[in-house]
Design an enzyme around this catalytic site. Structure first.
Site, PDB file in Angstrom:
ATOM      1  N   ASP A   7       0.882  -1.157   0.000  1.00 19.76           N
ATOM      2  CA  ASP A   7       0.000   0.000   0.000  1.00 19.76           C
ATOM      3  C   ASP A   7       0.930   1.219   0.000  1.00 19.76           C
ATOM      4  OD1 ASP A   7      -2.383   1.586   0.347  1.00 19.76           O
ATOM      5  OD2 ASP A   7      -1.874   1.737   2.476  1.00 19.76           O
ATOM      6  N   ASP A   9       0.018   5.106   1.067  1.00 15.99           N
ATOM      7  CA  ASP A   9      -0.155   6.031   2.188  1.00 15.99           C
ATOM      8  C   ASP A   9      -0.212   5.264   3.506  1.00 15.99           C
ATOM      9  OD1 ASP A   9      -0.300   8.041   0.273  1.00 15.99           O
ATOM     10  OD2 ASP A   9      -2.488   8.036   0.216  1.00 15.99           O
TER      11      ASP A   9
END
EC number: 3.1.3.-
Length: 182
Positions: A7, A9
């Protein structure tokens, strides 16, 4: 070459409940760029799967997202690594798309572009939706405490019982590469 899906953020860069909307707001988490480079140098294909609903909500333009990803690629390249692919969902949650995690569209896109399966790979995230998307495609879930990771741990979801938990992407990388050397 083993696939590792990250991922963005909260895993690679600092997260914000107000969204990361510009290059100035995109701040790497200490150790994350080096971790990606080390994974790449060890022979892993590193891909990123990131929900970017700020685009669909009109909070920032495509050019801002492109600038953030260009900076990310530059930093990783300068550290001696490579990001194989960045897949992102530009849609707002209400769009009902198949790419917004926890749906598996981003992972399927990564599989198609790179010609690999996510089954047996690691998916490193800081939220349940990251882990749900990975598990749906047969990936091993890894939760980092950075970003929303601590908040996610507090939810006590049964999925967390099968997840590996690390303080950061850097800590996961150090442990994985040490185990691979054995």
């Amino acid at each position: 070459m083993a696939l590792i899906i990250l991922d963005r953020d909260g895993v690679i860069n600092e997260d914000s409940d107000a969204y990361v909307k510009s290059l100035e707001e995109w701040i790497p988490i200490p150790g994350s760029i080096d971790a990606i480079a080390r994974l790449s140098q060890a022979g892993h294909q590193v891909a990123i799967a990131t929900n970017q609903s700020g685009l669909g909500r009109g909070l920032f333009p495509q050019s801002a997202l492109d600038a953030m990803h260009q900076r990310l690629n530059q930093l990783v390249t300068s550290a001696g690594g490579c990001i194989a692919y960045i897949a992102y969902c530009p849609h707002a949650p209400e769009a009902g798309c198949q790419c917004r995690k926890p749906a598996t569209g981003l992972i399927e896109q990564i599989e198609e572009v790179l010609g690999v399966s996510a089954r047996g790979s690691y998916l490193v995230g800081d939220s349940l939706r990251d882990l749900q998307a990975g598990v749906s495609k047969g990936a091993l879930p890894v939760l980092v405490r950075t970003g929303k990771g601590e908040r996610t741990l507090g939810k006590g979801d049964p999925l967390l019982e099968q997840a590996l938990v690390y303080d950061s992407l850097d800590a996961f990388t150090t442990d994985l590469l040490a185990k691979e050397r054995l």
